[in-house]
Design a protein around this motif. Structure first.
Motif, PDB file in Angstrom:
ATOM      1  N   GLU A 214     109.291   4.783   4.701  1.00 57.48           N
ATOM      2  CA  GLU A 214     110.013   6.152   4.848  1.00 57.48           C
ATOM      3  C   GLU A 214     110.034   6.972   3.910  1.00 57.48           C
ATOM      4  N   LYS A 215     108.804   6.924   3.017  1.00 58.64           N
ATOM      5  CA  LYS A 215     108.712   8.019   1.834  1.00 58.64           C
ATOM      6  C   LYS A 215     107.226   8.576   1.935  1.00 58.64           C
ATOM      7  N   LEU A 216     107.211   9.950   1.736  1.00 59.04           N
ATOM      8  CA  LEU A 216     106.088  10.779   1.885  1.00 59.04           C
ATOM      9  C   LEU A 216     106.074  12.001   1.176  1.00 59.04           C
ATOM     10  N   ALA A 217     104.929  12.259   0.443  1.00 60.69           N
ATOM     11  CA  ALA A 217     104.867  13.625  -0.223  1.00 60.69           C
ATOM     12  C   ALA A 217     103.733  14.473   0.557  1.00 60.69           C
ATOM     13  N   TYR A 241     115.131  15.684   3.099  1.00 62.25           N
ATOM     14  CA  TYR A 241     115.373  16.187   1.721  1.00 62.25           C
ATOM     15  C   TYR A 241     116.525  15.404   1.048  1.00 62.25           C
ATOM     16  N   GLY A 242     117.296  14.732   1.988  1.00 58.99           N
ATOM     17  CA  GLY A 242     118.344  13.930   1.204  1.00 58.99           C
ATOM     18  C   GLY A 242     118.726  12.847   1.861  1.00 58.99           C
ATOM     19  N   LYS A 243     117.690  12.055   2.299  1.00 54.45           N
ATOM     20  CA  LYS A 243     117.763  10.595   2.855  1.00 54.45           C
ATOM     21  C   LYS A 243     118.767  10.388   3.733  1.00 54.45           C
ATOM     22  N   ASP A 244     118.814  11.539   4.938  1.00 55.05           N
ATOM     23  CA  ASP A 244     119.899  11.072   5.898  1.00 55.05           C
ATOM     24  C   ASP A 244     119.367  10.701   6.945  1.00 55.05           C
ATOM     25  N   PRO A 245     120.030   9.681   7.718  1.00 50.66           N
ATOM     26  CA  PRO A 245     119.229   8.858   8.876  1.00 50.66           C
ATOM     27  C   PRO A 245     118.906   9.814  10.122  1.00 50.66           C
ATOM     28  N   THR A 246     117.917   9.453  10.691  1.00 47.21           N
ATOM     29  CA  THR A 246     117.450   9.874  11.932  1.00 47.21           C
ATOM     30  C   THR A 246     117.291   9.130  13.252  1.00 47.21           C
ATOM     31  N   ASP A 247     116.994   9.639  14.112  1.00 46.47           N
ATOM     32  CA  ASP A 247     116.708   8.488  15.359  1.00 46.47           C
ATOM     33  C   ASP A 247     115.548   7.617  15.044  1.00 46.47           C
ATOM     34  N   PRO A 252     114.888   8.509   5.314  1.00 50.12           N
ATOM     35  CA  PRO A 252     113.752   9.152   5.046  1.00 50.12           C
ATOM     36  C   PRO A 252     113.604   9.929   3.982  1.00 50.12           C
ATOM     37  N   LEU A 253     112.825  10.203   3.035  1.00 47.10           N
ATOM     38  CA  LEU A 253     112.457  10.847   1.849  1.00 47.10           C
ATOM     39  C   LEU A 253     111.302  11.505   1.682  1.00 47.10           C
ATOM     40  N   ILE A 254     111.240  13.001   1.737  1.00 42.49           N
ATOM     41  CA  ILE A 254     110.148  13.560   1.884  1.00 42.49           C
ATOM     42  C   ILE A 254     110.039  14.584   0.673  1.00 42.49           C
ATOM     43  N   THR A 255     108.787  14.710  -0.029  1.00 45.08           N
ATOM     44  CA  THR A 255     108.654  15.693  -1.177  1.00 45.08           C
ATOM     45  C   THR A 255     107.776  16.782  -0.760  1.00 45.08           C
ATOM     46  N   LEU A 256     108.023  18.009  -0.485  1.00 46.67           N
ATOM     47  CA  LEU A 256     107.340  18.994   0.186  1.00 46.67           C
ATOM     48  C   LEU A 256     106.979  20.167  -0.741  1.00 46.67           C
ATOM     49  N   CYS A 257     105.705  20.491  -0.691  1.00 50.53           N
ATOM     50  CA  CYS A 257     105.053  21.788  -1.047  1.00 50.53           C
ATOM     51  C   CYS A 257     104.675  22.587  -0.035  1.00 50.53           C
TER      52      CYS A 257
END
Length: 503
Positions: A214-217, A241-247, A252-257
């Motif tokens: 559940e982590k991705l760049a 963005y803030g590790k909030d639950p989804t379906d 999930p934790l995303i770092t995005l550029c």
């Protein structure tokens, strides 16, 4: 569409070049000299990026890459922050209070026009991450092949035993099937970790997140944001963005550029603003150096490149089962309190910020705390200390360094949110003022401008809306005149003309 003050004035001067400049200046001033100075379009006082907040190896790399690519240091510096996030976001978080924890993932948006060497910067800055990803793949590939063979063999045995149960469903066969399923569970697939993915489609994003705990760049152009990507659901980006639950995911934790050109902000769907996605990004929109670039810039020194790679690879080697919590020491807590008070006071001025920017301001302190966590780990990783022995307390000096970015990011966010809300009226206004200045007259028949712009400004409603923008910024006044005294005319502000306004 944007105009810098210098460019705007240069166009005015070019339009004013004629033989009766003084006479025209006098006509413009006349008896009616109560004009306000025009509110020039798209003028921003942008501070320099304080790159001395970075550890020496990263600072040297940023300066060298900017020099080599002949680009503003800003673009590379924000990319550097995101690269730190990519290396560390899985393993650290900043815990401020019992109910306030910031992960150290970053949403960064660096914007410059096309053909400004953005891709070259990204290739250089992400090279150690990609090399590390390729090395992991080469290392794990033989193990993946063996594991796939083991699982294939077990699945084949399970299938054979299940066929037997159709004819002879004995307890022995049932136990054998259960044993095989248990053995399959104990022989999980080996997945080669994905450290960085480029412009994923929605299905690919889901798959990569599942495979990477559940982590991705993510490194993207504008595809991940624009409406042309029909399958992309922004809820996942919001929650990531803030590790909030989804379906699909628990946290999930995303770092995005995202790196693209500034005008893309005009085309974002309204839902991106209303749901707060644009409020999560840190923005950098520097001026480009096109026209002033050296043809033979200094290459990146080998020792700079090596030190940068060494720093990143060291941070990439750490793997923890749970994120390590970084906390503030007492002095750092005082620095944070001062920052929170400052932002709170700034948020009281409801006339200064539109809603989207106010939301962005509400996220700013959290973003800076994330950067403080990144700087804390990077500073220690630059020394000989082992990563698992890095102190978990962030001091006031490191937090203050991160907070020095506040003026920079505020200025660029103002610029970004200004571009976001430039709509058809703004684009039309820029076209119309250029045509007005080309006429080189103090008073111009509205119909003349309509004839010169109607192929672009296609309706009278659009023309009126654009003229309202220019009138509200003191470029012009709409008056009546002509032989009948009822024809609509456009009177220009004399401050726009260099001779008249002593520019």
């Amino acid at each position: 569409m944007k105009i810098e003050l210098e460019l705007e004035l240069e166009k005015i001067k070019q339009a004013f070049k004629n033989n009766n400049g003084t006479e025209l200046s006098n006509q413009l001033k006349g008896e009616d000299n109560d004009w306000e100075i025009p509110v020039y379009l798209e003028v921003y006082d942008l501070p320099e990026f304080p790159i001395d907040i970075f550890p020496a190896a990263l600072k040297a790399q940023i300066k060298a890459v900017a020099e080599y690519t002949q680009t503003p240091v800003d673009f590379t510096a924000l990319t550097g922050i995101w690269v730190l996030s990519t290396a560390l976001y899985k393993n650290y978080q900043v815990k401020i209070k019992e109910n306030w924890t910031e992960p150290v993932n970053i949403y960064a948006m660096s914007l410059m026009p096309p053909a400004t060497r953005k891709t070259a910067i990204l290739d250089i800055m992400t090279a150690p991450i990609r090399e590390n990803q390729n090395s992991l793949a080469e290392l794990l590939e033989p193990k993946v092949q063996v594991r796939n063979y083991e699982r294939k063999t077990l699945l084949k045995k399970i299938d054979e035993h299940q066929k037997k149960t159709v004819k002879n469903n004995t307890p022995v066969i049932q136990n054998d099937v259960k044993t095989l399923f248990k053995e399959l569970d104990n022989t999980p697939e080996i997945v080669i970790p994905t450290l960085l993915v480029d412009d994923p489609q929605y299905d690919t994003l889901i798959k990569n997140l599942k495979e990477n705990k559940e982590k991705l760049a993510i490194l993207s152009g504008d595809e991940i944001l624009t409406s042309s990507n029909k399958n992309m659901k922004i809820d996942l980006l919001l929650k990531g963005y803030g590790k909030d639950p989804t379906d699909y995911f628990k946290a999930p934790l995303i770092t995005l550029c995202i790196t693209t050109y500034p005008q893309i902000l005009e085309d974002l769907p309204v839902t991106h603003h209303r749901k707060g996605l644009t409020g999560r990004f840190l923005y950098s929109i520097p001026s480009d150096y096109n026209g002033y670039r050296q043809s033979n810039p200094l290459p990146i020194p080998n020792h700079v490149k090596q030190q940068y790679e060494k720093l990143l690879l060291k941070m990439l080697t750490l793997s923890t089962s749970q994120p390590i919590s970084l906390q503030l020491d007492n002095k750092a807590e005082s620095v944070l309190k001062k920052m929170l008070d400052e932002v709170e006071i700034e948020l009281r001025d409801k006339t200064l910020y539109e809603e989207g920017f106010r939301y962005w301001m509400g996220k700013l302190t959290g973003n800076l705390l994330r950067i403080a966590g990144l700087l804390h780990v990077a500073n220690y990783a630059s020394t000989d200390i082992e990563l698992n022995r890095i102190p978990t307390t962030i001091n006031a000096e490191t937090l203050s360094a991160a907070f020095r970015l506040k003026p920079y990011f505020i200025a660029h966010a103002k610029k970004a949110f200004g571009v976001m809300h430039h709509n058809e009226k703004f684009a039309d206004a820029l076209i119309i003022i250029e045509k007005l200045l080309e006429e080189n007259k103090p008073i111009i028949d509205r119909q003349v401008i309509w004839q010169k712009t109607k192929k672009i400004v296609t309706t009278a409603e659009r023309l009126n809306a654009a003229l309202e923008v220019l009138e509200s910024r003191y470029y012009l006044r709409r008056i009546t005149g002509g032989p009948s005294g009822r024809k609509e005319m456009i009177q220009l502000n004399y401050h726009l003309f260099p001779t008249a306004a002593n520019l």
